[in-house]
Motif scaffolding. Structure first.
Motif, mmCIF file in Angstrom:
data_model
loop_
_atom_site.group_PDB
_atom_site.id
_atom_site.type_symbol
_atom_site.label_atom_id
_atom_site.label_comp_id
_atom_site.label_asym_id
_atom_site.label_seq_id
_atom_site.Cartn_x
_atom_site.Cartn_y
_atom_site.Cartn_z
ATOM 1 N N LEU A 137 26.462 56.392 59.563
ATOM 2 C CA LEU A 137 26.319 56.521 58.112
ATOM 3 C C LEU A 137 26.696 57.919 57.651
ATOM 4 O O LEU A 137 27.336 58.095 56.606
ATOM 5 C CB LEU A 137 24.882 56.198 57.691
ATOM 6 C CG LEU A 137 24.384 54.769 57.956
ATOM 7 C CD1 LEU A 137 22.946 54.615 57.476
ATOM 8 C CD2 LEU A 137 25.269 53.750 57.266
ATOM 9 N N ASP A 138 26.313 58.913 58.445
ATOM 10 C CA ASP A 138 26.593 60.304 58.079
ATOM 11 C C ASP A 138 28.091 60.583 58.074
ATOM 12 O O ASP A 138 28.618 61.178 57.130
ATOM 13 C CB ASP A 138 25.873 61.247 59.047
ATOM 14 C CG ASP A 138 26.036 62.704 58.634
ATOM 15 O OD1 ASP A 138 25.611 63.049 57.515
ATOM 16 O OD2 ASP A 138 26.589 63.487 59.420
ATOM 17 N N VAL A 139 28.805 60.143 59.118
ATOM 18 C CA VAL A 139 30.223 60.434 59.208
ATOM 19 C C VAL A 139 31.019 59.670 58.143
ATOM 20 O O VAL A 139 32.073 60.127 57.696
ATOM 21 C CB VAL A 139 30.757 60.114 60.629
ATOM 22 C CG1 VAL A 139 30.985 58.620 60.813
ATOM 23 C CG2 VAL A 139 32.042 60.885 60.914
ATOM 24 N N LEU A 140 30.489 58.532 57.685
ATOM 25 C CA LEU A 140 31.152 57.770 56.634
ATOM 26 C C LEU A 140 30.751 58.241 55.236
ATOM 27 O O LEU A 140 31.251 57.711 54.239
ATOM 28 C CB LEU A 140 30.851 56.269 56.778
ATOM 29 C CG LEU A 140 31.460 55.581 58.005
ATOM 30 C CD1 LEU A 140 31.003 54.138 58.093
ATOM 31 C CD2 LEU A 140 32.983 55.645 57.956
ATOM 32 N N HIS A 181 42.019 50.985 51.781
ATOM 33 C CA HIS A 181 41.074 51.658 50.884
ATOM 34 C C HIS A 181 40.244 52.747 51.570
ATOM 35 O O HIS A 181 39.297 53.267 50.979
ATOM 36 C CB HIS A 181 40.138 50.655 50.204
ATOM 37 C CG HIS A 181 40.850 49.529 49.521
ATOM 38 N ND1 HIS A 181 41.670 49.732 48.438
ATOM 39 C CD2 HIS A 181 40.912 48.198 49.797
ATOM 40 C CE1 HIS A 181 42.183 48.563 48.059
ATOM 41 N NE2 HIS A 181 41.739 47.639 48.862
ATOM 42 N N LEU A 182 40.589 53.084 52.818
ATOM 43 C CA LEU A 182 39.917 54.194 53.486
ATOM 44 C C LEU A 182 40.798 55.437 53.406
ATOM 45 O O LEU A 182 42.018 55.343 53.464
ATOM 46 C CB LEU A 182 39.639 53.869 54.957
ATOM 47 C CG LEU A 182 38.653 52.730 55.259
ATOM 48 C CD1 LEU A 182 38.491 52.580 56.760
ATOM 49 C CD2 LEU A 182 37.299 52.962 54.603
ATOM 50 N N ASP A 183 40.176 56.619 53.291
ATOM 51 C CA ASP A 183 40.955 57.852 53.301
ATOM 52 C C ASP A 183 41.362 58.186 54.735
ATOM 53 O O ASP A 183 40.842 57.621 55.703
ATOM 54 C CB ASP A 183 40.153 59.001 52.685
ATOM 55 C CG ASP A 183 38.786 59.159 53.337
ATOM 56 O OD1 ASP A 183 38.729 59.624 54.481
ATOM 57 O OD2 ASP A 183 37.776 58.782 52.699
ATOM 58 N N ILE A 184 42.327 59.094 54.878
ATOM 59 C CA ILE A 184 42.913 59.376 56.185
ATOM 60 C C ILE A 184 41.878 59.915 57.169
ATOM 61 O O ILE A 184 41.882 59.561 58.350
ATOM 62 C CB ILE A 184 44.101 60.349 56.044
ATOM 63 C CG1 ILE A 184 45.250 59.652 55.292
ATOM 64 C CG2 ILE A 184 44.593 60.825 57.405
ATOM 65 C CD1 ILE A 184 46.447 60.531 55.006
ATOM 66 N N GLU A 185 40.960 60.776 56.692
ATOM 67 C CA GLU A 185 39.950 61.338 57.591
ATOM 68 C C GLU A 185 39.083 60.233 58.204
ATOM 69 O O GLU A 185 38.786 60.250 59.401
ATOM 70 C CB GLU A 185 39.056 62.341 56.844
ATOM 71 C CG GLU A 185 39.773 63.621 56.438
ATOM 72 C CD GLU A 185 40.382 63.521 55.055
ATOM 73 O OE1 GLU A 185 40.645 62.396 54.584
ATOM 74 O OE2 GLU A 185 40.609 64.584 54.439
ATOM 75 N N THR A 186 38.687 59.245 57.370
ATOM 76 C CA THR A 186 37.868 58.139 57.862
ATOM 77 C C THR A 186 38.659 57.277 58.835
ATOM 78 O O THR A 186 38.131 56.816 59.854
ATOM 79 C CB THR A 186 37.359 57.278 56.691
ATOM 80 O OG1 THR A 186 36.678 58.107 55.748
ATOM 81 C CG2 THR A 186 36.412 56.197 57.182
ATOM 82 N N TRP A 189 38.727 58.948 62.158
ATOM 83 C CA TRP A 189 37.436 58.803 62.840
ATOM 84 C C TRP A 189 37.295 57.396 63.420
ATOM 85 O O TRP A 189 36.891 57.222 64.582
ATOM 86 C CB TRP A 189 36.290 59.076 61.870
ATOM 87 C CG TRP A 189 34.957 58.763 62.505
ATOM 88 C CD1 TRP A 189 34.220 59.577 63.321
ATOM 89 C CD2 TRP A 189 34.230 57.526 62.411
ATOM 90 N NE1 TRP A 189 33.083 58.923 63.735
ATOM 91 C CE2 TRP A 189 33.068 57.675 63.201
ATOM 92 C CE3 TRP A 189 34.459 56.316 61.748
ATOM 93 C CZ2 TRP A 189 32.138 56.647 63.337
ATOM 94 C CZ3 TRP A 189 33.532 55.290 61.886
ATOM 95 C CH2 TRP A 189 32.376 55.463 62.670
ATOM 96 N N LEU A 190 37.637 56.377 62.624
ATOM 97 C CA LEU A 190 37.523 54.992 63.080
ATOM 98 C C LEU A 190 38.440 54.744 64.279
ATOM 99 O O LEU A 190 38.072 54.028 65.221
ATOM 100 C CB LEU A 190 37.872 54.032 61.936
ATOM 101 C CG LEU A 190 37.846 52.538 62.268
ATOM 102 C CD1 LEU A 190 36.453 52.113 62.723
ATOM 103 C CD2 LEU A 190 38.284 51.718 61.054
#
Length: 619
Positions: A137-140, A181-186, A189-190
């Motif tokens: 949850l924190d990283v997202l 719909h996710l940004d590049i940083e997310t 991470w994924l």
């Protein structure tokens, strides 16, 4: 161990055959991607794996140990639920218990309630799971669990849905377009999470960097068959090329045999023998076979409308929504051939910027001057009402029937359709018969057929399959006009752009020469530099104080005395280059030279700071 096995499955929709008599399997820990053009049946195959759709033929066997967690392309949710209620709506006892604990932390529960819940978590040893959930949850960036789902942006809804999938107790993750719909940083991470997890993964994605990094096996839906490639994306490309070449050779052989057999038939051979009848039946089978549809030529070099000396000038524009500043005093003069990628977190103002420069919404301050010859082709994220009863070819021809190539030849509407994977068999099909992805692809063809000289693409990879993206990239290779691309797809950005506009979410837009990878490397270096500046060091030590230190040699003392002013000069030069790149007022050649010099000076600065820190530790 095998988790899922499908044998001889077939699926049809009306007269359309998606796949037939096909088989596949999913093993523990296996990382699988499904690929194929829009409408091929990728999402349908995912639903068959999940059990929400049954095959028309064949069987799907599931191991008793199978536990699936699913991320839908369009997540379902109750708008009135809080994030907490949505995340922990599960039959899993461990997850329900952690949900109760999180609710205790948010609401005024009694001390007795807290003690009882913590004792239950102790008894099933669920604290590790609770810590893992908190970390996800924190990283997202999911902070306030009391927020209602209806208050979230599209990007945040996707993140909550992603978190819900990842925290479930599962051994198979099913992901339908996870990067949308996710940004590049997310996304990055994924990507790391899925590479390192021991869970099996089956996903549909258009993001080729993402796909190549994660997947070890690829199933392609091609010509109604499910083809298996045991390897990553690069291996798949090599083997698929070989497969296509073999198909073409087989098609050529059949045509040669067919020509010879038809000549025999036309000579009047009417023998009633069994052998002659078998020969005639063989001819019928060849005539009525499924024809190979060869890829369209990629040699389009569309001339395009001529750009004038003035293309688009933006001067000190600003835009706010209430207290939310999305653009703050930004200026840029577009030059011929500029190819700009736009990156930034969800909600940072990227789509608003496109709407502002194209005149869809007004600026709060500043001016935008569009050249008289500038003609936009804007592929945006909004849902467009296509004329559903109109036939595909008639829709494309409605404004223009041909566009000219540089060599004087022309491209017709039907040729453009075929290039973008609409065979002539669907040219007279009503648009309503197309899938959602095919309709988006058709809308793209319509924009390009209008022959713009300034193309703007807002998240094209959300709707277009890998094959279409590859064709679009090839088309843009020869495009001579200006291009702006908003995307989270690093591969697509790297293929089509050479300059970055980065949105920080507070209204500031900065320019960076080079690829997305270059931009994130620079950003990382800048963050590291800021952290070094914030870390207390012996920065106030004067050179004269060092001269008495016996731990430094004379040579080292002299070197340290020189480093401080050298670092100051470098930082000043780097700041000046950043300003030049941000203003974007130089020519393409100048911007490129400044970008190379900027990277070089950053590297030297890092080396000098590292050496300065090494010498300072000896004091």
């Amino acid at each position: 161990m095998n988790l899922i096995s499908a044998y001889g499955i077939s699926k049809y929709f009306a007269e359309k055959r998606l796949f037939e008599q096909s088989s596949f399997s999913v093993d523990e820990g296996e990382k699988i991607a499904l690929t194929g053009i829009n409408g091929a049946g990728k999402s349908t195959l995912l639903k068959i794996i999940c059990g929400t759709v049954e095959p028309d033929e064949g069987t799907v066997a599931k191991n008793s140990i199978l536990k699936m967690a699913i991320l839908d392309q369009k997540p379902l949710y109750n708008p009135e639920n809080t994030i907490l209620e949505h995340l922990f709506s599960s039959d899993d006892p461990k997850l329900k218990l952690i949900g109760e604990y999180e609710a205790c932390c948010l609401n005024p529960y009694t001390e007795k309630d807290i003690i009882e819940i913590t004792q239950k978590i102790d008894s099933i040893q669920a604290w590790d799971a609770e810590h893992e959930i908190k970390a996800i949850l924190d990283v997202l960036g999911i902070k306030d669990l009391s927020t209602k789902m209806k208050e979230l942006s599209g990007g945040m809804i996707k993140k909550v849905a992603l978190a819900q999938m990842l925290i479930r107790d599962s051994n198979l993750l099913i992901l339908d377009e996870p990067t949308n719909h996710l940004d590049i940083e997310t996304i990055m991470w994924l990507e790391n999470y899925l590479v390192s997890t021991s869970k099996a993964v089956v996903m549909v994605t258009h993001d080729r960097y993402f796909l190549d990094s994660i997947c070890t096996s690829i199933y392609e839906i091609h010509r109604s068959k499910i083809l298996h490639y045991k390897g990553g994306y690069k291996y798949y490309l090599e083997k698929h090329a070989e497969f296509e070449q073999n198909l073409q050779q087989e098609e050529s052989r059949i045509k040669t045999v067919l020509k010879r057999e038809l000549e025999w038939f036309n000579r009047g051979a009417r023998a009633r023998s069994t052998k002659a009848k078998a020969r005639i039946n063989s001819i019928d089978r060849m005539v009525n076979r499924e024809k190979l549809v060869e890829d369209a030529s990629t040699e389009f070099k569309v001339e395009g409308k001529r750009l004038g000396n003035q293309i688009l000038e933006i001067e000190n524009i600003s835009k706010s929504f209430g207290s939310n500043v999305v653009i703050n005093k930004f200026s840029h003069t577009f030059k011929k051939g500029e190819r700009i990628g736009v990156v930034g977190a969800n909600g940072s103002g990227k789509s608003t910027f496109l709407d502002v420069i194209t005149g869809k919404i007004a600026t709060d301050t500043g001016t935008i001057t569009k050249g008289v010859n500038t003609f936009f082709g804007y592929f945006d994220q909004k849902t467009h009402e296509l004329p559903m009863q109109t036939r595909v070819l008639d829709y494309i021809k409605s404004d223009r029937e041909i566009i000219h190539n540089e060599d004087g030849s022309f491209v017709s509407a039907s040729q453009m359709l075929e290039y973008f994977l609409f065979p002539d068999s669907v040219h007279y099909t009503p648009i309503e018969k197309l899938s959602g992805g095919e309709q988006k692809r058709l809308y793209l063809v319509k924009i390009l057929m209008d022959n713009p000289n300034f193309i703007i693409l807002d998240e094209p990879t959300n709707d277009l399959d890998v094959k279409t993206l590859s064709l679009l990239e090839s088309f843009l290779d020869s495009f001579k006009g200006c291009l702006i691309v908003v995307s989270h797809d690093r591969y697509f950005l790297d293929r089509t752009t050479d300059y970055i506009f980065a949105f920080d979410g507070n209204g500031k837009i900065t320019g960076h020469v080079g690829s997305v990878e270059d931009y994130f490397l620079v950003a990382k270096n800048n963050i590291s530099k800021l952290e070094k500046e914030k870390t207390p060091k012996k920065e106030n030590v004067k050179p004269r104080e060092l001269k008495a230190d016996k731990k430094l040699t004379f040579k080292e003392k002299f070197e340290l005395e020189k480093l401080e002013p050298e670092i100051d000069v470098l930082e000043k030069e780097i700041n000046e280059l950043e300003q030049k790149l941000s203003d974007g007022k130089g020519s393409m050649e100048e911007l490129s030279e400044w970008g190379i010099l900027y990277q070089s000076k950053l590297k030297v600065l890092d080396e000098k700071i590292e050496r300065w820190a090494e010498l300072s530790e000896k004091i």
